[in-house]
Design a protein around this motif. Structure first.
Motif, PDB file in Angstrom:
ATOM      1  N   THR A 134      36.930  44.378  46.014  1.00  0.00           N
ATOM      2  CA  THR A 134      37.470  44.382  44.656  1.00  0.00           C
ATOM      3  C   THR A 134      37.263  43.040  43.983  1.00  0.00           C
ATOM      4  N   ILE A 194      35.036  40.691  44.789  1.00  0.00           N
ATOM      5  CA  ILE A 194      33.597  40.475  44.604  1.00  0.00           C
ATOM      6  C   ILE A 194      33.084  41.312  43.436  1.00  0.00           C
ATOM      7  N   GLY A 195      33.527  42.552  43.335  1.00  0.00           N
ATOM      8  CA  GLY A 195      33.106  43.416  42.232  1.00  0.00           C
ATOM      9  C   GLY A 195      33.576  42.897  40.890  1.00  0.00           C
ATOM     10  N   GLY A 214      34.270  39.780  40.152  1.00  0.00           N
ATOM     11  CA  GLY A 214      33.466  38.577  39.885  1.00  0.00           C
ATOM     12  C   GLY A 214      32.075  38.922  39.385  1.00  0.00           C
ATOM     13  N   TYR A 215      31.465  39.937  39.948  1.00  0.00           N
ATOM     14  CA  TYR A 215      30.130  40.345  39.525  1.00  0.00           C
ATOM     15  C   TYR A 215      30.154  40.902  38.105  1.00  0.00           C
ATOM     16  N   VAL A 216      31.213  41.647  37.766  1.00  0.00           N
ATOM     17  CA  VAL A 216      31.343  42.177  36.400  1.00  0.00           C
ATOM     18  C   VAL A 216      31.463  41.030  35.402  1.00  0.00           C
ATOM     19  N   TYR A 238      30.383  37.978  35.784  1.00  0.00           N
ATOM     20  CA  TYR A 238      29.073  37.325  35.751  1.00  0.00           C
ATOM     21  C   TYR A 238      28.102  38.076  34.839  1.00  0.00           C
ATOM     22  N   GLU A 239      28.039  39.385  34.982  1.00  0.00           N
ATOM     23  CA  GLU A 239      27.129  40.176  34.146  1.00  0.00           C
ATOM     24  C   GLU A 239      27.538  40.136  32.679  1.00  0.00           C
ATOM     25  N   LYS A 276      26.432  36.783  31.367  1.00  0.00           N
ATOM     26  CA  LYS A 276      24.972  36.791  31.251  1.00  0.00           C
ATOM     27  C   LYS A 276      24.526  37.588  30.040  1.00  0.00           C
TER      28      LYS A 276
END
Length: 82
Positions: free
Chosen positions: A62, A64-65, A67-69, A71-72, A75
């Motif tokens: 959760t 990591i997910g 954090g990735y959201v 980040y995207e 970006k």
């Protein structure tokens, strides 16, 4: 050859249609007692070490997910210049 097929049919029919069942221990009352006792532990950790491992893995995925959201999104908000 027909004898082998007939024997196979009998064995298959006997295992599917047999009224004799295996007797298994009913573990539900033991699990209910374990999960309902008040020992201060949260219910999602009362199952033992496997529950704790699953909980930690779920929380890690959760974080990591999420954090990735983020980040995207960052970006996408600030596209690179070409």
């Amino acid at each position: 050859m027909n004898r082998h097929i007939f024997t196979l049919q009998q064995v298959a029919r006997r295992t599917i249609c047999s009224s004799a069942r295996r007797q298994a221990d009913n573990k539900i009352p033991l699990k209910q007692k374990m999960f309902q006792e008040d020992n201060g532990m949260p219910v999602h950790l009362k199952g033992g070490s496997s529950d704790a491992l699953l909980y930690r893995a779920t929380m890690a995925m959760t974080v990591i997910g999420a954090g990735y959201v983020v980040y995207e999104l960052v970006k996408a908000a600030f596209p690179q210049k070409k």
